[in-house]
Structure formats: C-alpha cells, structure tokens
Scaffold this motif. Sequence first.
Motif, PDB file in Angstrom:
ATOM      1  N   ASN A   1       9.127  43.726 -25.159  1.00 38.51           N
ATOM      2  CA  ASN A   1       8.687  42.339 -24.962  1.00 38.51           C
ATOM      3  C   ASN A   1       8.986  41.479 -26.187  1.00 38.51           C
ATOM      4  O   ASN A   1       9.294  40.293 -26.059  1.00 38.51           O
ATOM      5  CB  ASN A   1       7.192  42.295 -24.637  1.00 38.51           C
ATOM      6  CG  ASN A   1       6.926  42.728 -23.196  1.00 38.51           C
ATOM      7  OD1 ASN A   1       7.831  42.738 -22.367  1.00 38.51           O
ATOM      8  ND2 ASN A   1       5.696  43.110 -22.903  1.00 38.51           N
TER       9      ASN A   1
ATOM     10  N   GLU B   1       9.359  37.963 -18.844  1.00 38.47           N
ATOM     11  CA  GLU B   1       8.683  39.171 -19.334  1.00 38.47           C
ATOM     12  C   GLU B   1       7.952  39.872 -18.187  1.00 38.47           C
ATOM     13  O   GLU B   1       8.058  41.095 -18.025  1.00 38.47           O
ATOM     14  CB  GLU B   1       7.679  38.736 -20.390  1.00 38.47           C
ATOM     15  CG  GLU B   1       7.551  39.663 -21.565  1.00 38.47           C
ATOM     16  CD  GLU B   1       6.609  39.084 -22.594  1.00 38.47           C
ATOM     17  OE1 GLU B   1       7.080  38.283 -23.418  1.00 38.47           O
ATOM     18  OE2 GLU B   1       5.405  39.409 -22.553  1.00 38.47           O
TER      19      GLU B   1
ATOM     20  N   TYR C   1       9.447  29.921 -19.396  1.00 39.66           N
ATOM     21  CA  TYR C   1      10.388  30.832 -18.751  1.00 39.66           C
ATOM     22  C   TYR C   1      10.290  32.255 -19.308  1.00 39.66           C
ATOM     23  O   TYR C   1      10.333  33.227 -18.544  1.00 39.66           O
ATOM     24  CB  TYR C   1      11.829  30.313 -18.888  1.00 39.66           C
ATOM     25  CG  TYR C   1      12.848  31.285 -18.347  1.00 39.66           C
ATOM     26  CD1 TYR C   1      12.936  31.534 -16.980  1.00 39.66           C
ATOM     27  CD2 TYR C   1      13.685  32.007 -19.192  1.00 39.66           C
ATOM     28  CE1 TYR C   1      13.830  32.456 -16.474  1.00 39.66           C
ATOM     29  CE2 TYR C   1      14.580  32.926 -18.699  1.00 39.66           C
ATOM     30  CZ  TYR C   1      14.649  33.144 -17.341  1.00 39.66           C
ATOM     31  OH  TYR C   1      15.540  34.066 -16.840  1.00 39.66           O
ATOM     32  N   LEU C   2      10.131  32.357 -20.634  1.00 39.71           N
ATOM     33  CA  LEU C   2      10.119  33.703 -21.233  1.00 39.71           C
ATOM     34  C   LEU C   2       8.946  34.549 -20.751  1.00 39.71           C
ATOM     35  O   LEU C   2       9.096  35.747 -20.539  1.00 39.71           O
ATOM     36  CB  LEU C   2      10.121  33.609 -22.762  1.00 39.71           C
ATOM     37  CG  LEU C   2      11.459  33.216 -23.407  1.00 39.71           C
ATOM     38  CD1 LEU C   2      11.350  33.248 -24.919  1.00 39.71           C
ATOM     39  CD2 LEU C   2      12.600  34.122 -22.951  1.00 39.71           C
ATOM     40  N   SER C   3       7.777  33.888 -20.561  1.00 37.98           N
ATOM     41  CA  SER C   3       6.607  34.635 -20.044  1.00 37.98           C
ATOM     42  C   SER C   3       6.892  35.146 -18.637  1.00 37.98           C
ATOM     43  O   SER C   3       6.585  36.301 -18.305  1.00 37.98           O
ATOM     44  CB  SER C   3       5.378  33.736 -19.998  1.00 37.98           C
ATOM     45  OG  SER C   3       5.079  33.300 -21.282  1.00 37.98           O
TER      46      SER C   3
ATOM     47  N   ASN D   1      18.754  33.317 -14.100  1.00 38.87           N
ATOM     48  CA  ASN D   1      17.540  34.139 -14.086  1.00 38.87           C
ATOM     49  C   ASN D   1      17.846  35.552 -13.568  1.00 38.87           C
ATOM     50  O   ASN D   1      17.401  36.540 -14.152  1.00 38.87           O
ATOM     51  CB  ASN D   1      16.474  33.445 -13.235  1.00 38.87           C
ATOM     52  CG  ASN D   1      15.176  34.197 -13.240  1.00 38.87           C
ATOM     53  OD1 ASN D   1      14.780  34.759 -14.260  1.00 38.87           O
ATOM     54  ND2 ASN D   1      14.511  34.247 -12.109  1.00 38.87           N
TER      55      ASN D   1
ATOM     56  N   TYR E   1      19.544  33.254 -22.749  1.00 39.75           N
ATOM     57  CA  TYR E   1      19.451  32.428 -21.539  1.00 39.75           C
ATOM     58  C   TYR E   1      20.499  31.312 -21.596  1.00 39.75           C
ATOM     59  O   TYR E   1      21.206  31.069 -20.616  1.00 39.75           O
ATOM     60  CB  TYR E   1      18.039  31.837 -21.410  1.00 39.75           C
ATOM     61  CG  TYR E   1      17.924  30.807 -20.302  1.00 39.75           C
ATOM     62  CD1 TYR E   1      17.730  31.205 -18.979  1.00 39.75           C
ATOM     63  CD2 TYR E   1      18.058  29.439 -20.568  1.00 39.75           C
ATOM     64  CE1 TYR E   1      17.653  30.274 -17.954  1.00 39.75           C
ATOM     65  CE2 TYR E   1      17.983  28.507 -19.556  1.00 39.75           C
ATOM     66  CZ  TYR E   1      17.783  28.919 -18.244  1.00 39.75           C
ATOM     67  OH  TYR E   1      17.712  27.992 -17.231  1.00 39.75           O
TER      68      TYR E   1
ATOM     69  N   GLY F   1      15.444  35.983 -26.051  1.00 37.36           N
ATOM     70  CA  GLY F   1      15.519  35.478 -24.682  1.00 37.36           C
ATOM     71  C   GLY F   1      16.164  34.109 -24.556  1.00 37.36           C
ATOM     72  O   GLY F   1      17.030  33.902 -23.709  1.00 37.36           O
ATOM     73  N   GLU F   2      15.751  33.180 -25.419  1.00 38.84           N
ATOM     74  CA  GLU F   2      16.243  31.801 -25.273  1.00 38.84           C
ATOM     75  C   GLU F   2      17.749  31.706 -25.550  1.00 38.84           C
ATOM     76  O   GLU F   2      18.482  31.091 -24.775  1.00 38.84           O
ATOM     77  CB  GLU F   2      15.466  30.850 -26.199  1.00 38.84           C
ATOM     78  CG  GLU F   2      15.868  29.408 -25.967  1.00 38.84           C
ATOM     79  CD  GLU F   2      14.979  28.393 -26.652  1.00 38.84           C
ATOM     80  OE1 GLU F   2      14.077  28.805 -27.413  1.00 38.84           O
ATOM     81  OE2 GLU F   2      15.200  27.183 -26.427  1.00 38.84           O
TER      82      GLU F   2
ATOM     83  N   ILE G   1      12.519  40.441 -25.878  1.00 41.56           N
ATOM     84  CA  ILE G   1      12.657  39.336 -24.907  1.00 41.56           C
ATOM     85  C   ILE G   1      12.249  38.022 -25.575  1.00 41.56           C
ATOM     86  O   ILE G   1      12.932  37.008 -25.456  1.00 41.56           O
ATOM     87  CB  ILE G   1      11.812  39.600 -23.641  1.00 41.56           C
ATOM     88  CG1 ILE G   1      12.352  40.836 -22.898  1.00 41.56           C
ATOM     89  CG2 ILE G   1      11.806  38.381 -22.723  1.00 41.56           C
ATOM     90  CD1 ILE G   1      11.548  41.238 -21.664  1.00 41.56           C
ATOM     91  N   ARG G   2      11.122  38.043 -26.283  1.00 42.15           N
ATOM     92  CA  ARG G   2      10.620  36.828 -26.944  1.00 42.15           C
ATOM     93  C   ARG G   2      11.589  36.333 -28.009  1.00 42.15           C
ATOM     94  O   ARG G   2      11.798  35.140 -28.163  1.00 42.15           O
ATOM     95  CB  ARG G   2       9.273  37.114 -27.610  1.00 42.15           C
ATOM     96  CG  ARG G   2       8.163  37.390 -26.628  1.00 42.15           C
ATOM     97  CD  ARG G   2       7.392  36.132 -26.349  1.00 42.15           C
ATOM     98  NE  ARG G   2       6.601  36.317 -25.129  1.00 42.15           N
ATOM     99  CZ  ARG G   2       6.080  35.344 -24.440  1.00 42.15           C
ATOM    100  NH1 ARG G   2       6.272  34.103 -24.794  1.00 42.15           N
ATOM    101  NH2 ARG G   2       5.365  35.585 -23.368  1.00 42.15           N
TER     102      ARG G   2
END
Lengths: 138, 177
Positions: free
Chosen positions: B20, A28, A23-25, B45, B31, B27-28, B23-24
């Motif tokens: 980025n 991104e 999901y993260l890819s 999403n 989310y 992100g989780e 986000i990495r």
Amino acid sequence: MRVQKMENRKEHMESPFKMPDGYLSALENAVGERIAAEDKQGFKAVLKPALILACTFGLIFGMGYGVLSLTGTLKEDSAPQESIAIIDEGLIDSHFIDFYEETAFLAEEDAIDENFVINYLENEATDTDLPEIYAQLQ
Amino acid sequence: MDDKQILELYNSGEKRQAFNLIIRKYGERLYLHIRQMTICHDDANDCMQNTFIRAWQAMDNFRGESNIYTWLYRIGTNETINFLRKQKIKNVFSPIDIAAHLADDPSFNGDKAQIALQEALSKLPPRQKAVFTMRYYDEMPYEKISEILGTSVSSLKASYHFAYTKMKKWILNYLGD
C-alpha cells in the motif's frame, strides 16, 4: 515571440490530465480486494484439478462396474470355485510334500552302502563278473 | 519512506502494508503515465489495477536491482500496450470520439490544441504511442526507454520519428479543417 512559442511548447509537454481526488484510496481498496480474491482462487486453483481428477476416476470406475454388473460378467462362475476347492483340499500342499519326499528318496539311493558292495563281491559275483567290473573301474 | 525501507517492511512480513505504501508513493506518477496512453480514465484505472496485481504477484522475486518506480513503470507500460492492442480490435466496431470524451472529463485540463494532440496520439499504434508518451511527456532518455521496452535505441528513434511525423500531419489537417 520565440520565448512565447517555447513556453507554449513546454506547457503542451506537460500532461493535461490530473488524477481524480481520492483515486489512490479507491485503487488501494480495489487492488486489495483483487489480491484477496486471487488468494482464494489460488487455493481453489490447486484443489479444483485434484477434485476433478478424483471425480473422473470415480466416474470411470463406477461406469465400468455398472457395465460389468449389467452384463453379468461379475457373476461367480464354476471354474474359480473348483480352484478354491483344490486349494482347500490341500492338493498343492500334498504335491509339494510328495515332491520333497521323492527327492529325498532319490538322494538316499545315490549313497551306496559299502557293506552291500563287499557282500555282493564276496557272495554273489561270479568269476566272470569280476574281470568285467575290474575293466570298468580301469 | 524510501524504497529500501519499503522492501525491508515487505520482507519483514508486512506485505500488504508495504505494498500500500508503494501504491501511495508511486500511484500518481504511474497513473499520469498510463492515463496519457489510454486517454480514458476507466481504461487507465483497469491498467493501473492490472499493473499493481502483476507487481504484487512478482513482488517476491523483486531483488531491488532497479528502483521500485522503474520496475512499476516497466510493468505498467507493457500492461498498457497489451491493453491498447486488445482495445484497438474493440474500437474497430465501436470507435470512441476522443474530443467529445475529453470535453466532458473533469480530470482533463487542456485547450483545443491539447485535444488535437490527444486525438492524434490516439491514432498511433500502441507501441508508438508508448514511445511518444515516454519521450515527449516524461522526457525520458532513449536508453531508459530501450531498457523498459526491450527495443534498440535506433529502433526507438525511428519509432518516435514516425509517431511525430504522423501526429504532425494529423494535427495540421485537424487544425486546417
């Protein structure tokens, strides 16, 4: 029983959801695409109002010119031609020069020649004039 | 890489690369927080994308007074509350069957009680839902929630209490049927 209940509660306090694999890819990439699109839009957002404004002015000017052309208002009439002719003839210039000369003449008249006064007093003024002139000077 | 290094990278001009990494890194967690509020993956999403776009737009003004995750969490929570408010109007015309939706969702790993809990959660107004999620799942102190939502602690306690009471009532009804 109490411990079991607490464990159940703890279990339910954990989120039952998990993030899908990869999901993260995908996120991104999606965010990257949207940022790129917004950057483009940002340029357009600045350019677009300016273009719209310029087109509106152009349109208004065009419409105005069209209306004036159709109604014949833009046709050359005689009055401006006469004015141009007057200017061409140098009337304004000559008026200006005349005025300048008149002023100069008046200024000259103000200055009285001393010899003229002496001559007048000696030759032309009578005995009766002299007391009057003297009285005026007093 | 810690927050300071990420910000240094961002300020050095490698903006996209630094972003980025954010986000990495977060992100989780973000989310799962948003997903808990929206329940549906597609909605989560949408909120995630909007959150990161807003974060990108505000990144130049981020001074590092709070850590990046707290900042993202604040943006994400408010973004999701706004999303849920709009969705609430849509759902009046086309209501979603939460139980059926979750049963088919491979990213949901819960039992019947969890489904009941999620369904009860979906009945709450967006702000109460946010308060409940932050308090119950994220175990966040009221002071921190207050900082994120800009609401007083006493108001949050009342909000959580109302949410808890509503959900308890709804679950008891649901399990009783």
